[in-house]
Design a protein around this motif. Structure first.
Motif, PDB file in Angstrom:
ATOM      1  N   SER B 265       0.843  -1.185   0.000  1.00  0.00           N
ATOM      2  CA  SER B 265       0.000   0.000   0.000  1.00  0.00           C
ATOM      3  C   SER B 265       0.885   1.243   0.000  1.00  0.00           C
ATOM      4  CB  SER B 265      -0.922  -0.043   1.221  1.00  0.00           C
ATOM      5  OG  SER B 265      -0.760   1.081   2.012  1.00  0.00           O
ATOM      6  N   VAL B 266       0.348   2.392  -0.439  1.00  0.00           N
ATOM      7  CA  VAL B 266       1.170   3.598  -0.431  1.00  0.00           C
ATOM      8  C   VAL B 266       1.132   4.285   0.930  1.00  0.00           C
ATOM      9  CG1 VAL B 266       1.137   4.117  -2.880  1.00  0.00           C
ATOM     10  CG2 VAL B 266      -0.675   4.981  -1.437  1.00  0.00           C
ATOM     11  N   THR B 267       0.140   3.938   1.726  1.00  0.00           N
ATOM     12  CA  THR B 267       0.143   4.448   3.093  1.00  0.00           C
ATOM     13  C   THR B 267       0.295   3.219   3.991  1.00  0.00           C
ATOM     14  OG1 THR B 267      -2.246   4.295   3.125  1.00  0.00           O
ATOM     15  CG2 THR B 267      -1.327   6.413   2.558  1.00  0.00           C
ATOM     16  N   GLY B 268       0.015   3.340   5.257  1.00  0.00           N
ATOM     17  CA  GLY B 268       0.051   2.173   6.130  1.00  0.00           C
ATOM     18  C   GLY B 268       1.448   1.597   6.301  1.00  0.00           C
ATOM     19  N   GLU B 269       1.517   0.426   6.931  1.00  0.00           N
ATOM     20  CA  GLU B 269       2.786  -0.211   7.215  1.00  0.00           C
ATOM     21  C   GLU B 269       3.456  -0.675   5.937  1.00  0.00           C
ATOM     22  OE1 GLU B 269       4.489  -1.306  10.392  1.00  0.00           O
ATOM     23  OE2 GLU B 269       3.472   0.605  10.636  1.00  0.00           O
ATOM     24  N   ARG B 270       4.780  -0.627   5.927  1.00  0.00           N
ATOM     25  CA  ARG B 270       5.514  -1.179   4.795  1.00  0.00           C
ATOM     26  C   ARG B 270       6.132  -2.501   5.255  1.00  0.00           C
ATOM     27  NH1 ARG B 270      10.677  -1.333   3.520  1.00  0.00           N
ATOM     28  NH2 ARG B 270      11.202  -1.730   1.350  1.00  0.00           N
TER      29      ARG B 270
END
Lengths: 360, 334
Positions: B265-270
């Protein structure tokens, strides 16, 4: 700090437009128009942008698959920007490419073994048995069953074909690989397999990637630093976490907010979506001033007259935008504490030139 | 809305097979779903999961032979389209049912101006005069947000950009006030900023015109943005159906769960490492007698290899085709 493996300065790739009875040149498509970046050894630089922004042309030009219009390219200490194709042959083993469409980039009449060993035929003096052993080793490395060596590409699925392309790129132990949309043609559940493979190979072999993609979420996963391209130029270049947490360039902001978030809970706090109006202008006829000024939600008068420099605004973060240029009434982004952007480097604008200057 | 929850389309037990030299290939197996007025049903699945073939079966767009619809009912406002005559189907297509295809370049005719292509269904289905049809075409182009609509009627498809072409396709699909709009990967060929424009447009049109929309995509992000309800397809079958929020918050089928985890995702946890679904999507073939996901499923047990699970309701509006107890709501093991 480790020395960059790849240094690109002011790279330009213009394709001439001919018209009329005498096929006179009447203009040029400025596919890549003054791009500068470094890639450090063992690093992945993500290059993102919409279709037609010049990202693939940039990747191919860096490998000198084109005769570039202008600029400098240094790979592994060797300036290759203006070498002729003959002397480039000796450099090619260090730099390889993985293509987007594994269907189109594999010869359907060659077996997998022949495809993977072709670079070995071309660049090494290995015996047949040595080549065979190397091919099987490579197949094993990329997760292909070596017993399939004598099969043809059409007998494989999309993800497996991309693995063949990766094995071929690895055959000569390259240091630098340009991955041009390697997962765009694959199914979602297969994309993750190929990305994980590329990451494992990087850890194991110390590879350096230029990862070209339009998929911002996948680039966030794989890249260490990210360059955002728009209409032939880099709008913003920054370490991955900074870029995704606080995009500076209005184009990057719009691009990130346009990515649909696969989690409704997250998309609620994604905030107001920035929807850009209009389309990308033609690279044959870019607007005056900043090339994003026709669609930019924060456009100012100066943007329509003067093309912003690609400047380092905080350490490691480069932006080409008047909003962050004190000379044009812009402000430096908060993180800097106000003082930093006034360094000599930032004053002179643009990216620092290569250590080499010209040819060594 | 007076008829807010009236069902527009009801599909029951649709089964489509293709005849090949090596026997029948079952591309769609017992697919059932319905769409209500003003509702946007998202259909997700990988390539080869049967999403497009399902939609093409509905309105007789498949070449027969080799295709054959072996069973099922397709009720459009109560009328079974599978029993309809070819002449009636021609009236349905482009009239009551609008279709938007993936690639706007190949689905517009390059040798006719776009105005002609919008006017054609208006004259054919609505019996408008030339003049009235042209005026309506201008209205439609304005509706989908094409600037200078009247001047652009006589332009050819190649004079439009990809996003604009897709808008033209949507205008054609909307021309005759369809009850149902089927959009097959309409934004897959477009860039994200253009995709955002189209998604915004479709939202607006759905609210204004109140039609039922079936939106096929492989992009879960798009689904999360626009769908009210989601159908997850795998190996020619529907494996899970749920309203959009429960599907993302509480996915029950192991395939849906795995699919949601593989997407960064581009936000949230990587995540440090992407989760993968091992193995390959199934190759369709003979009529399935076992769960299509069994070979890639971390939870598969004997029953999955012997029997094909039917869809069972696990919560309101939420059903899933899986034998594993965790799908039925018991604590997940994995």
């Amino acid at each position: 700090m480790t020395r960059p493996l790849v240094e690109v300065r002011d790279l330009k790739m213009h394709f001439p437009i001919h018209a009329g009875l005498l096929r006179r040149q009447i203009g040029a498509v400025r596919a890549v128009d003054g791009v500068s970046f470094d890639i450090r050894e063992g690093e992945t630089l993500g290059l993102v942008g919409e279709s037609g922004c010049g990202k693939s042309t940039c990747g191919r030009a860096v490998l000198r698959l084109y005769d570039i219009t202008d600029g400098e390219i240094v790979i592994d200490g060797k300036a290759i920007g203006h070498e002729d194709q003959n002397s480039l042959r000796h450099v090619r083993p260090t730099m390889q490419m993985v293509f987007q469409d594994p269907q189109a980039s594999l010869n359907p009449r060659m077996t997998v073994a022949r495809i993977i060993s072709e670079p070995l035929d071309e660049h090494t003096k290995m015996s047949g048995a040595e080549k065979r052993a190397r091919v099987l080793e490579l197949m094993d490395k990329v997760g292909l069953n070596p017993t399939f060596a004598s099969r043809y590409p059409h007998e494989f699925s999309g993800g497996q074909r991309q693995r063949i392309g990766i094995a071929r790129a690895l055959a000569l132990n390259p240091k630098f690989i340009v991955c041009d949309e390697p997962i765009a043609a694959l199914d979602v559940s297969i994309q993750a397999q190929v990305v994980n493979l590329l990451e494992e190979l990087q850890d194991e072999l110390g590879l350096t990637y230029l990862f070209i993609s339009h998929d911002l979420s996948m680039v966030r996963h794989i890249a260490d630093r990210v360059a955002v391209m728009y209409l032939g130029k880099i709008a913003e270049l920054a370490p991955r976490d900074d870029l995704y947490a606080q995009p500076l360039h209005p184009y990057t902001q719009a691009l990130l907010s346009a990515v649909p978030e696969p989690d409704p809970a997250q998309s609620d706090n994604q905030g107001e979506r920035i929807v850009l109006r209009g389309d990308v202008p033609s690279p044959a006829n870019p607007p005056d001033g900043c090339n994003f000024c026709t669609r930019c939600p924060a456009v100012m008068d100066v943007c329509r007259r003067i093309d912003p420099d690609f400047r380092e605004v905080t350490p490691g973060r480069y932006v080409a935008c008047h909003l962050y240029d004190p000379e044009h009434g812009g402000t430096a982004p908060e993180q800097t504490g106000g003082a930093n952007p006034g360094t000599a480097q930032a004053r002179t604008g643009t990216y620092p030139s290569t250590q080499q200057g010209g040819n060594p | 809305m007076p008829s807010g929850d009236r069902t527009v389309l009801e599909v029951r037990g649709l089964r489509t097979a293709f005849q090949t030299r090596s026997g029948s290939v079952y591309a769609v197996n017992d697919v059932s779903f319905d769409v209500k007025r003003g509702e946007l049903l998202g259909v997700v699945g990988e390539s080869g999961s049967g999403k497009s073939v399902t939609m093409m079966s509905l309105i007789g767009l498949l070449p027969m032979p080799p295709a054959r619809i072996e069973a099922g009912e397709v009720l459009l406002d109560g009328e079974d389209l599978l029993k309809a005559s070819p002449a009636r189907l021609r009236n349905v297509r482009g009239g009551e049912v609008g279709f938007v295809f993936q690639d706007p370049m190949t689905s517009l005719n390059p040798v006719f101006p776009v105005g002609f292509q919008i006017v054609e269904p208006l004259r054919r289905h609505m019996g408008l005069s030339k003049k009235a049809a042209r005026d309506r075409a201008v209205e439609l182009l304005e509706l989908v947000g094409i600037p200078g609509a009247r001047a652009r009627l006589d332009d050819y498809p190649h004079q439009f950009s990809g996003g604009m072409r897709q808008r033209v396709m949507i205008a054609i699909a909307l021309a005759c006030d369809p009850k149902l709009l089927i959009a097959d990967e309409p934004t897959t060929a477009l860039d994200v900023t253009i995709q955002a424009q189209i998604l915004e447009l479709v939202h607006k049109l759905r609210d204004e015109l109140g039609m039922a929309i079936v939106w096929i995509t492989h992009d879960l992000g798009v689904i999360a943005q626009i769908a009210d309800r989601v159908l997850v397809m795998y190996g020619g079958q529907v494996v899970e159906q749920a309203p959009v929020r429960p599907l993302f918050r509480d996915p029950r089928h192991p395939y849906t769960r795995a699919l949601l985890k593989t997407i960064p995702s581009v936000t949230g946890e990587r995540a440090a490492k992407l989760q993968v679904i091992e193995g390959q999507p199934p190759i369709l073939g003979a009529f399935p007698t076992a769960c299509p996901f069994r070979d890639r499923c971390p939870l598969a047990f004997e029953r999955c290899h012997a029997q094909n699970p039917a869809r069972e309701v696990v919560a309101e509006g939420h059903d899933v085709a899986c034998f594993h107890p965790s799908a039925q709501g018991a604590e997940a093991v994995a």
